[in-house]
Design a protein around this motif. Sequence first.
Motif, PDB file in Angstrom:
ATOM      1  N   PRO A 145      -2.577  -6.334   5.394  1.00 20.66           N
ATOM      2  CA  PRO A 145      -3.805  -5.587   5.188  1.00 20.66           C
ATOM      3  C   PRO A 145      -3.682  -4.167   5.729  1.00 20.66           C
ATOM      4  O   PRO A 145      -2.971  -3.917   6.683  1.00 20.66           O
ATOM      5  N   ALA A 146      -4.397  -3.280   5.093  1.00 21.43           N
ATOM      6  CA  ALA A 146      -4.320  -1.863   5.412  1.00 21.43           C
ATOM      7  C   ALA A 146      -5.430  -1.470   6.377  1.00 21.43           C
ATOM      8  O   ALA A 146      -6.340  -0.737   6.018  1.00 21.43           O
ATOM      9  N   ARG A 180      -3.014   0.632  11.316  1.00 25.29           N
ATOM     10  CA  ARG A 180      -1.702   0.401  10.707  1.00 25.29           C
ATOM     11  C   ARG A 180      -1.326   1.546   9.767  1.00 25.29           C
ATOM     12  O   ARG A 180      -0.158   1.922   9.682  1.00 25.29           O
ATOM     13  N   ILE A 181      -2.311   2.080   9.044  1.00 26.18           N
ATOM     14  CA  ILE A 181      -2.030   3.212   8.151  1.00 26.18           C
ATOM     15  C   ILE A 181      -1.552   4.401   8.978  1.00 26.18           C
ATOM     16  O   ILE A 181      -0.535   5.031   8.672  1.00 26.18           O
ATOM     17  N   VAL A 182      -2.281   4.718  10.043  1.00 25.01           N
ATOM     18  CA  VAL A 182      -1.914   5.857  10.892  1.00 25.01           C
ATOM     19  C   VAL A 182      -0.537   5.633  11.513  1.00 25.01           C
ATOM     20  O   VAL A 182       0.313   6.529  11.514  1.00 25.01           O
ATOM     21  N   ALA A 183      -0.288   4.437  12.037  1.00 24.54           N
ATOM     22  CA  ALA A 183       1.012   4.145  12.655  1.00 24.54           C
ATOM     23  C   ALA A 183       2.149   4.300  11.647  1.00 24.54           C
ATOM     24  O   ALA A 183       3.211   4.840  11.974  1.00 24.54           O
ATOM     25  N   THR A 184       1.944   3.862  10.419  1.00 21.45           N
ATOM     26  CA  THR A 184       2.979   3.973   9.389  1.00 21.45           C
ATOM     27  C   THR A 184       3.270   5.436   9.061  1.00 21.45           C
ATOM     28  O   THR A 184       4.436   5.838   8.966  1.00 21.45           O
ATOM     29  N   VAL A 185       2.227   6.242   8.908  1.00 20.56           N
ATOM     30  CA  VAL A 185       2.422   7.656   8.569  1.00 20.56           C
ATOM     31  C   VAL A 185       3.090   8.394   9.729  1.00 20.56           C
ATOM     32  O   VAL A 185       4.040   9.160   9.523  1.00 20.56           O
ATOM     33  N   LEU A 192       0.856  -1.176   0.000  1.00 20.97           N
ATOM     34  CA  LEU A 192       0.000   0.000   0.000  1.00 20.97           C
ATOM     35  C   LEU A 192       0.894   1.228   0.000  1.00 20.97           C
ATOM     36  O   LEU A 192       1.787   1.353   0.852  1.00 20.97           O
ATOM     37  N   LEU A 193       0.698   2.111  -0.965  1.00 21.54           N
ATOM     38  CA  LEU A 193       1.437   3.365  -1.037  1.00 21.54           C
ATOM     39  C   LEU A 193       0.586   4.439  -0.378  1.00 21.54           C
ATOM     40  O   LEU A 193      -0.572   4.646  -0.763  1.00 21.54           O
ATOM     41  N   VAL A 194       1.143   5.102   0.627  1.00 20.23           N
ATOM     42  CA  VAL A 194       0.449   6.181   1.316  1.00 20.23           C
ATOM     43  C   VAL A 194       1.195   7.474   1.008  1.00 20.23           C
ATOM     44  O   VAL A 194       2.394   7.586   1.273  1.00 20.23           O
ATOM     45  N   GLU A 195       0.487   8.432   0.415  1.00 18.53           N
ATOM     46  CA  GLU A 195       1.068   9.741   0.099  1.00 18.53           C
ATOM     47  C   GLU A 195       0.327  10.790   0.922  1.00 18.53           C
ATOM     48  O   GLU A 195      -0.888  10.734   1.030  1.00 18.53           O
ATOM     49  N   PHE A 196       1.078  11.730   1.486  1.00 19.94           N
ATOM     50  CA  PHE A 196       0.474  12.735   2.361  1.00 19.94           C
ATOM     51  C   PHE A 196       1.104  14.091   2.092  1.00 19.94           C
ATOM     52  O   PHE A 196       2.259  14.187   1.666  1.00 19.94           O
ATOM     53  N   THR A 197       0.328  15.144   2.308  1.00 23.85           N
ATOM     54  CA  THR A 197       0.810  16.498   2.058  1.00 23.85           C
ATOM     55  C   THR A 197       0.077  17.486   2.960  1.00 23.85           C
ATOM     56  O   THR A 197      -1.049  17.231   3.376  1.00 23.85           O
ATOM     57  N   THR A 198       0.734  18.598   3.250  1.00 23.50           N
ATOM     58  CA  THR A 198       0.130  19.660   4.037  1.00 23.50           C
ATOM     59  C   THR A 198       0.571  21.015   3.500  1.00 23.50           C
ATOM     60  O   THR A 198       1.652  21.149   2.937  1.00 23.50           O
TER      61      THR A 198
END
Length: 169
Positions: free
Chosen positions: A125-126, A130-135, A68-74
């Motif tokens: 699995p996403a 797990r998504i929040v912990a990874t980011v 799973l690729l997670v991309e984030f920006t602010t």
Amino acid sequence: MNAASDQLTNPAAFAFLIEQTAPLEAGSVSIDRHGTMTRRDRREPIRFGFQFAGRTFEATARPDEGKLLVEFTTMIGTLPYSVENRILRARLLRVLAGLRSTGLVWELGPHQELRVGGRTHMETPAIATRIVATVVTTLLPVRAYFDLLDEVLNPPAEPAPGTALAVPK
């Protein structure tokens, strides 16, 4: 009966939930306009937002080569043109140059809007935690850059000439 209450007796929905041996993977189900739970196409990106270091981030998660690729920006602020504030522009660009070694990237919008973001891969699995912990694991080591950007963009007020600085006791 309405569609939402029919969902409670929908055997297909129950069968789907029962076959899940782990928490539901983020984005694996959706609720249609009639209130019926259905499986969701896993190729569609999952869009979400979160707060970190006093900033609101926008993010997407999507499948990428079995992970799973997670991309984030602010949004950071506006980078002034040299003619507007040469010193502030130079300070901001120095801090942004330091981001190169962190894995974060920055970009300018058409009106000098400054955005900072990054990307990370995670195993599936996403599930949401797990998504929040990874980011957060990706962002924690670089939190000081966000603090420094805030300090450069919003420096503390200078004391008026002739006033004494208060010394804490």
